[in-house]
Design an enzyme around this catalytic site. Structure first.
Site, PDB file in Angstrom:
ATOM      1  N   GLN A 170      -5.074  -1.947   9.355  1.00 28.95           N
ATOM      2  CA  GLN A 170      -4.936  -3.266   8.738  1.00 28.95           C
ATOM      3  C   GLN A 170      -5.546  -4.330   9.642  1.00 28.95           C
ATOM      4  OE1 GLN A 170      -3.782  -3.797   5.629  1.00 28.95           O
ATOM      5  NE2 GLN A 170      -4.130  -5.983   5.795  1.00 28.95           N
ATOM      6  N   ASP A 175     -11.494   2.136   3.680  1.00 32.41           N
ATOM      7  CA  ASP A 175     -11.866   0.721   3.529  1.00 32.41           C
ATOM      8  C   ASP A 175     -13.368   0.552   3.289  1.00 32.41           C
ATOM      9  OD1 ASP A 175      -9.751  -1.173   3.672  1.00 32.41           O
ATOM     10  OD2 ASP A 175      -9.463  -0.743   5.804  1.00 32.41           O
ATOM     11  N   LYS A 220       0.837  -1.202   0.000  1.00 36.24           N
ATOM     12  CA  LYS A 220       0.000   0.000   0.000  1.00 36.24           C
ATOM     13  C   LYS A 220       0.874   1.256   0.000  1.00 36.24           C
ATOM     14  CE  LYS A 220      -3.775  -2.454   2.144  1.00 36.24           C
ATOM     15  NZ  LYS A 220      -4.427  -2.949   3.364  1.00 36.24           N
TER      16      LYS A 220
HETATM   17  N1  GUN Z   1      -7.111  -7.323   5.728  1.00 35.60           N
HETATM   18  C1  GUN Z   1      -7.430  -8.064   4.639  1.00 35.60           C
HETATM   19  N2  GUN Z   1      -8.041  -7.308   3.717  1.00 35.60           N
HETATM   20  C2  GUN Z   1      -8.106  -6.067   4.225  1.00 35.60           C
HETATM   21  C3  GUN Z   1      -8.630  -4.837   3.735  1.00 35.60           C
HETATM   22  O1  GUN Z   1      -9.177  -4.736   2.636  1.00 35.60           O
HETATM   23  N3  GUN Z   1      -8.497  -3.770   4.553  1.00 35.60           N
HETATM   24  C4  GUN Z   1      -7.925  -3.857   5.774  1.00 35.60           C
HETATM   25  N4  GUN Z   1      -7.849  -2.756   6.516  1.00 35.60           N
HETATM   26  N5  GUN Z   1      -7.435  -4.977   6.265  1.00 35.60           N
HETATM   27  C5  GUN Z   1      -7.531  -6.071   5.486  1.00 35.60           C
END
Ligand code: GUN
Length: 297
Positions: free
Chosen positions: A99, A122, A55
């Site tokens: 996350q 998200d 990211k």
């Molecule tokens: N863990 C797995 N997929 C995601 C996601 O799309 N966003 C976040 N914040 N954590 C994750």
């Protein structure tokens, strides 16, 4: 669609999206706005560490500013909440991403609820989930939006099609079902959400025009579960042991790719399918949030 086994190249669709996002960043910069994403990683789950690094890298390439806040696995929930509150109030950051999964002593719902919905890139906050369900979306959930973007790119219109989604997670299954059922372009699907308690799941899958596998079971979808000419979207990213691999593991999807490819009209590979799209849509959301938070939306 008559052709067989068309590869839906998420990596190249993601490149298109990112090109568009980079242009939007450039336009914002001219107005003195510098889209910024704050990512919080608690603990040292190796897969999460990889995602967070990806990211940050993607942000940098598009001219999006990013910061990664790495916290010890033993971080207290109250301390995490304090950090989120200070990011909520910080005008210099537009997107906040915590996350997942979080360590067990931290309540995920409490954390998601604490993120300011305007900065919820998200699309996990109840307000944004509600807006999505009502067909009035602000930010879009990254992975589901990435899947719809792939369908658009290849002009696979789910309108009227029976779309079977395997998996009912809050991150993929439920929000994707919500998006595809809307009265909107590249939606209007007839949606079935299947899960671990679903009976006759094989027969149900064979009934799908579009089959989305998002249940986190390596190669769950076998060739005999797929109708000839169906479109298959594989959301799975599973680490399976592999002694012949350098890393002792390899990545595999939720679909038995080689066999299913022979029957499907089109299919996403793993890696290089849905995965790159998730990050591209996160970048898109960060720009949308920057426009919104700056009063430009
Ligand atoms: N863990 C797995 N997929 C995601 C996601 O799309 N966003 C976040 N914040 N954590 C994750």
């Amino acid at each position: 669609m008559m052709q067989k086994g068309l590869l839906l190249n998420g990596k190249s669709v993601a490149a298109h999206v990112k090109e568009r996002v980079a242009q939007q960043v450039h336009e914002l910069n001219k107005k003195g706005i510098y889209p910024t994403l704050s990512v919080i990683l608690v603990g040292d789950d190796p897969a999460s560490a990889v995602y967070v690094r990806n990211k940050a890298r993607a942000s940098e390439k598009l001219g999006i500013r990013s910061e990664t806040i790495r916290l010890d696995a033993a971080t207290r929930e109250t301390d995490l909440l304090d950090i989120i509150r200070s990011l909520n109030e910080n005008d210099q950051t537009h997107g906040i991403l915590v996350q997942l999964p979080l360590p067990k002593h931290i309540n995920t719902d409490t954390i998601i609820n604490a993120i300011h919905p305007d900065k919820d890139v998200d699309c996990f906050h109840p307000r944004n989930v509600g807006l999505l369900m009502l067909g009035q979306p602000y930010l879009l959930p990254c992975t589901p939006a990435g899947i719809v973007e792939i369908l658009k790119h290849y002009q696979i219109d789910p309108s009227g099609k029976h779309t079977v989604i395997l998996g009912r997670s809050n991150i993929v299954g439920k929000p994707l079902a919500n998006m595809l059922v809307q009265k909107a372009p590249y939606a209007n699907a007839t949606v079935t959400v299947a899960h671990s308690r679903t009976q006759n799941i094989d027969a149900l899958c064979r009934n799908a025009d579009i089959l989305v596998a998002a249940l986190g079971v390596p190669e769950f979808v076998k060739a005999d579960m797929v109708r000839e000419g169906a479109v298959v979207i594989d959301v799975g990213i599973n680490r399976v042991e592999d002694a012949t691999s350098e890393k002792d593991y390899r990545l595999t999807g939720d679909v038995a790719f080689e066999a299913v490819k022979q029957k499907a009209a089109a299919i996403t590979p793993v890696p290089g399918g849905v995965g790159p799209m998730t990050i591209a849509m996160l970048m898109q959301n960060t720009v949308v949030a920057a426009q919104h938070v700056s009063g430009l939306a």
